[in-house]
Design a protein around this motif. Structure first.
Motif, PDB file in Angstrom:
ATOM      1  N   ILE A 198      -8.888 -11.426  -9.241  1.00 32.63           N
ATOM      2  CA  ILE A 198      -7.441 -11.686  -9.349  1.00 32.63           C
ATOM      3  C   ILE A 198      -6.774 -11.589  -7.985  1.00 32.63           C
ATOM      4  N   ILE A 199      -7.112 -10.542  -7.235  1.00 36.76           N
ATOM      5  CA  ILE A 199      -6.498 -10.337  -5.919  1.00 36.76           C
ATOM      6  C   ILE A 199      -6.803 -11.506  -4.987  1.00 36.76           C
ATOM      7  N   LEU A 200      -8.031 -12.005  -5.040  1.00 39.87           N
ATOM      8  CA  LEU A 200      -8.394 -13.143  -4.198  1.00 39.87           C
ATOM      9  C   LEU A 200      -7.686 -14.421  -4.662  1.00 39.87           C
ATOM     10  N   GLN A 201      -7.637 -14.618  -5.973  1.00 42.43           N
ATOM     11  CA  GLN A 201      -6.963 -15.815  -6.501  1.00 42.43           C
ATOM     12  C   GLN A 201      -5.485 -15.847  -6.111  1.00 42.43           C
ATOM     13  N   LEU A 202      -4.844 -14.693  -6.187  1.00 44.63           N
ATOM     14  CA  LEU A 202      -3.409 -14.617  -5.906  1.00 44.63           C
ATOM     15  C   LEU A 202      -3.115 -14.395  -4.425  1.00 44.63           C
ATOM     16  N   ARG A 203      -4.171 -14.286  -3.617  1.00 40.90           N
ATOM     17  CA  ARG A 203      -4.046 -14.110  -2.171  1.00 40.90           C
ATOM     18  C   ARG A 203      -3.222 -12.853  -1.822  1.00 40.90           C
ATOM     19  N   PHE A 204      -3.606 -11.740  -2.435  1.00 43.91           N
ATOM     20  CA  PHE A 204      -2.906 -10.471  -2.245  1.00 43.91           C
ATOM     21  C   PHE A 204      -3.632  -9.513  -1.299  1.00 43.91           C
ATOM     22  N   VAL A 205      -4.726  -9.941  -0.681  1.00 47.85           N
ATOM     23  CA  VAL A 205      -5.499  -9.024   0.169  1.00 47.85           C
ATOM     24  C   VAL A 205      -4.626  -8.440   1.274  1.00 47.85           C
ATOM     25  N   ASP A 206      -3.862  -9.296   1.956  1.00 48.19           N
ATOM     26  CA  ASP A 206      -3.015  -8.806   3.046  1.00 48.19           C
ATOM     27  C   ASP A 206      -1.991  -7.786   2.556  1.00 48.19           C
ATOM     28  N   TYR A 207      -1.484  -8.001   1.344  1.00 48.74           N
ATOM     29  CA  TYR A 207      -0.506  -7.067   0.784  1.00 48.74           C
ATOM     30  C   TYR A 207      -1.114  -5.677   0.632  1.00 48.74           C
ATOM     31  N   PHE A 208      -2.294  -5.587   0.016  1.00 49.71           N
ATOM     32  CA  PHE A 208      -2.928  -4.288  -0.179  1.00 49.71           C
ATOM     33  C   PHE A 208      -3.291  -3.642   1.162  1.00 49.71           C
ATOM     34  N   LEU A 209      -3.750  -4.416   2.109  1.00 49.93           N
ATOM     35  CA  LEU A 209      -4.117  -3.854   3.411  1.00 49.93           C
ATOM     36  C   LEU A 209      -2.884  -3.411   4.190  1.00 49.93           C
ATOM     37  N   THR A 210      -1.758  -4.098   3.993  1.00 45.18           N
ATOM     38  CA  THR A 210      -0.509  -3.661   4.637  1.00 45.18           C
ATOM     39  C   THR A 210      -0.072  -2.305   4.084  1.00 45.18           C
ATOM     40  N   ILE A 211      -0.208  -2.112   2.781  1.00 43.23           N
ATOM     41  CA  ILE A 211       0.118  -0.810   2.188  1.00 43.23           C
ATOM     42  C   ILE A 211      -0.788   0.263   2.778  1.00 43.23           C
ATOM     43  N   CYS A 212      -2.061  -0.057   2.957  1.00 40.72           N
ATOM     44  CA  CYS A 212      -2.980   0.906   3.591  1.00 40.72           C
ATOM     45  C   CYS A 212      -2.530   1.222   5.014  1.00 40.72           C
ATOM     46  N   ASP A 213      -2.038   0.228   5.730  1.00 41.43           N
ATOM     47  CA  ASP A 213      -1.528   0.459   7.087  1.00 41.43           C
ATOM     48  C   ASP A 213      -0.334   1.414   7.063  1.00 41.43           C
ATOM     49  N   VAL A 214       0.547   1.236   6.079  1.00 46.05           N
ATOM     50  CA  VAL A 214       1.700   2.133   5.950  1.00 46.05           C
ATOM     51  C   VAL A 214       1.231   3.569   5.703  1.00 46.05           C
ATOM     52  N   LEU A 215       0.247   3.731   4.840  1.00 47.18           N
ATOM     53  CA  LEU A 215      -0.240   5.077   4.516  1.00 47.18           C
ATOM     54  C   LEU A 215      -1.010   5.684   5.693  1.00 47.18           C
ATOM     55  N   THR A 216      -1.690   4.862   6.478  1.00 48.70           N
ATOM     56  CA  THR A 216      -2.333   5.361   7.697  1.00 48.70           C
ATOM     57  C   THR A 216      -1.279   5.823   8.691  1.00 48.70           C
ATOM     58  N   LEU A 217      -0.203   5.067   8.767  1.00 51.93           N
ATOM     59  CA  LEU A 217       0.917   5.394   9.657  1.00 51.93           C
ATOM     60  C   LEU A 217       1.574   6.725   9.269  1.00 51.93           C
ATOM     61  N   THR A 218       1.483   7.073   7.998  1.00 56.35           N
ATOM     62  CA  THR A 218       2.129   8.293   7.497  1.00 56.35           C
ATOM     63  C   THR A 218       1.094   9.272   6.942  1.00 56.35           C
ATOM     64  N   ALA A 219      -0.072   9.274   7.536  1.00 53.89           N
ATOM     65  CA  ALA A 219      -1.167  10.103   7.018  1.00 53.89           C
ATOM     66  C   ALA A 219      -0.828  11.587   7.015  1.00 53.89           C
ATOM     67  N   ASP A 220       0.095  12.002   7.869  1.00 51.18           N
ATOM     68  CA  ASP A 220       0.473  13.415   7.932  1.00 51.18           C
ATOM     69  C   ASP A 220       1.518  13.781   6.876  1.00 51.18           C
ATOM     70  N   ILE A 221       1.971  12.814   6.084  1.00 55.05           N
ATOM     71  CA  ILE A 221       2.989  13.054   5.058  1.00 55.05           C
ATOM     72  C   ILE A 221       2.362  12.779   3.691  1.00 55.05           C
ATOM     73  N   PRO A 222       2.239  13.783   2.842  1.00 54.06           N
ATOM     74  CA  PRO A 222       1.622  13.563   1.527  1.00 54.06           C
ATOM     75  C   PRO A 222       2.415  12.560   0.702  1.00 54.06           C
ATOM     76  N   HIS A 223       1.719  11.873  -0.192  1.00 57.37           N
ATOM     77  CA  HIS A 223       2.381  10.886  -1.037  1.00 57.37           C
ATOM     78  C   HIS A 223       1.750  10.876  -2.415  1.00 57.37           C
TER      79      HIS A 223
END
Length: 566
Positions: free
Chosen positions: A38-63
């Motif tokens: 589904i993720i590949l069909q809808l071309r959402f890979v970049d979206y999920f990886l961007t969220i991972c980038d945000v969480l890496t950016l805030t790794a010192d802040i629990p979520h």
């Protein structure tokens, strides 16, 4: 829907970002293959990886996540959420659905006092490509009526139920203007946490000086921009101040002291679970585990009681006993799929049709359903999806947070109340939490509150809304008279007035009579609890689903000084 030409490369990018090992069980492998397609069909890979980038950016802040993102195994393996959807038996269709024309969005909770920090880091990393979206405040019936009156000459504060005639306003013209205003923009504010991160620069004409995008979430979705919600959670702030080392999933499934606390309804100070309704719910269902606590967070919602009386839930409320009843939105998906033999994704589309009152799709579903036993009851139950309900993934996160806070209250009460006084903001009056903190041994002066120990409790209450002495406010009581009748006087802690379908009003009041002792009072009329400090009256003791309350018809309200001096 076809896979993109670079599907293999995109899949490798996604799998390479996993921070958790994929369990060997076949259901994990099958689910992962389903979601990745589904993720590949809808071309959402970049979206999920961007969220991972945000969480890496805030790794010192629990979520933690809220909403339906916990339905996704990919989100779990990427570390976006810590909810294992296979363990919690959550279908992915509520989050990812190839049949839907709207886009998924991931809601991430951070400690409330660090929300702005997270956003500023995002804006600094993606300058000109990221911004906070807007929220349009629209004219509704009451605000349109007031605006129409002001435009036609009314001034000053208008009463709640004012009449145009009282202000010498042309009623016909006012009603024409009122109708014209309905649904129009009243003002533009910042969204509570929605942001967009784009691959290209945002037009400067759409960005204000606060890096706010002048589009709301519907317009963002129409332009097919993926949104991330960076949200503030006071309950998470409270928990982390008590214990920042123990993750939610590490709290025990069962704990005797925590269970006893919840069964007593001793949830004051537990953010998002301290309302009188939640307190009575816990007393009714007597939760024994983390899973029970998760289930309770959905059980309180209106969807969970549509088509079935609440009392029936409380007598036999276990998840197994309610297998055929809609508690979570995901239950509706499974039920619809079973009724007409479709897959989960098509069933989710019908669930949405019931929730949005899409009569054309509803009629289509009824045609496919054919004739069956209890058809009318089932349709009525599905129409209840238009009320506010919870997806199971959201309930898991909320229930685990509530359980963790209750655990800390049971095992670490002084630290719990120090954090609660700082972070827990609810509907209770100022004295309630401070009195509870005193009950576990805190001297309010040690927590930075004003030293008013030499003043009387009444004088402190009048000035600050609380008092520092360890004793409860004098003059409060409940006294049996005869049979099940009592007289009472209590310091108002909380109140809410409802108007029933019959048009009759009822007011629910919680009042304190001693340290740690509260009365639940049902007043069979409108009662202006906000204008009073003390409620005085008589009534009958009633029991309902394990909760004791007073049914009262003659309540009177007083300011504290008047009550003391009468």
């Amino acid at each position: 829907m076809k896979l993109p030409n670079d599907a293999e490369a995109q899949l490798n990018r996604l799998l390479g970002a996993f921070i958790r090992q994929i369990p060997e069980a076949p259901e994990y492998r099958d689910r992962l293959a389903e979601e990745c397609e589904i993720i590949l069909q809808l071309r959402f890979v970049d979206y999920f990886l961007t969220i991972c980038d945000v969480l890496t950016l805030t790794a010192d802040i629990p979520h933690m996540t809220r909403g339906s993102a916990g339905s996704s195994l990919v989100c779990y393996l990427l570390g976006i959420t810590d909810v294992d959807p296979i363990r919690w038996q959550i279908p992915v269709a509520r989050f990812l659905n190839p049949l839907r024309d709207d886009l998924p969005d991931v809601d991430i909770d951070f400690p409330h006092w660090q929300q702005d920090t997270v956003m500023q880091r995002v804006f600094a990393k993606w300058p000109g490509r990221s911004a906070r979206i807007s929220n349009y405040v629209l004219y509704k019936e009451r605000s349109a009526r007031r605006e129409a009156a002001r435009r036609l000459g009314a001034s000053g504060k208008l009463p709640r139920n004012f009449k145009y005639e009282d202000y010498d306003i042309d009623k016909e013209e006012a009603m024409r203007l009122e109708k014209k205003l309905l649904g129009k923009k009243r003002s533009i504010s910042k969204h509570c946490g929605g942001i967009v991160i784009l691959q290209h620069k945002l037009p400067k004409s759409l960005i204000n000086q606060d890096n706010q995008l002048m589009l709301d979430k519907r317009e963002v979705e129409d332009l097919e921009h993926l949104k991330i919600d960076i949200l503030a959670n006071r309950g998470l702030s409270q928990l982390l101040e008590i214990d920042s080392d123990t993750p939610l999933e590490a709290y025990p499934e069962q704990d005797f002291e925590t269970s006893q606390l919840l069964c007593r309804g001793d949830v004051l100070g537990v953010t998002q679970a301290e309302s009188p309704a939640m307190r009575r719910l816990f007393q009714a269902i007597q939760p024994q585990s983390k899973s029970d606590c998760v289930f309770a967070t959905a059980l309180i919602r209106p969807v969970a009681t549509t088509g079935r009386q609440k009392a029936a839930f409380f007598h036999d409320w276990t998840e197994q006993a309610l297998e055929d009843t809609i508690v979570y939105e995901d239950d509706a998906i499974r039920k619809i799929a079973g009724l007409i033999g479709c897959d989960m994704y098509e069933a989710d589309m019908y669930r949405r049709a019931f929730a949005k009152r899409d009569e054309e799709r509803v009629m289509e579903f009824m045609g496919r359903m054919g004739e069956c036993e209890d058809k009318d009851r089932i349709i009525q139950e599905l129409y209840g999806l238009g009320n506010f309900g919870l997806c199971r993934a959201h309930a898991v996160n909320l229930g685990r947070l509530i359980l963790a806070l209750a655990y800390q209250k049971a095992h670490n009460p002084k630290a719990f109340w120090r954090a609660a006084l700082k972070h827990c903001v609810g509907s209770y009056r100022r004295w309630v939490h401070k009195t509870e903190a005193k009950n576990v041994g805190w001297d309010l002066r040690d927590l930075g509150y004003e030293n008013g120990i030499t003043s009387t409790p009444q004088a402190q209450y009048r000035k600050h809304g609380y008092w520092t002495q360890p004793e409860f406010m004098p003059g409060m009581f409940v006294q049996e008279t005869w049979g099940d009748r009592v007289n009472f006087a209590g310091l108002i802690a909380n109140g809410r007035t409802f108007r029933g379908e019959s048009g009759r009003y009822v007011t629910f009041v919680t009042a304190g009579i001693a340290n740690g002792e509260y009365l639940d009072i049902t007043v069979k009329k409108p009662f202006s609890h906000k204008d009073h400090d003390v409620i005085v009256g008589s009534g009958k003791i009633r029991m309902n689903n394990g909760s004791r309350y007073i049914e009262c018809y003659d309540a009177q309200g007083y300011r504290l000084e008047r009550y003391v001096n009468q």
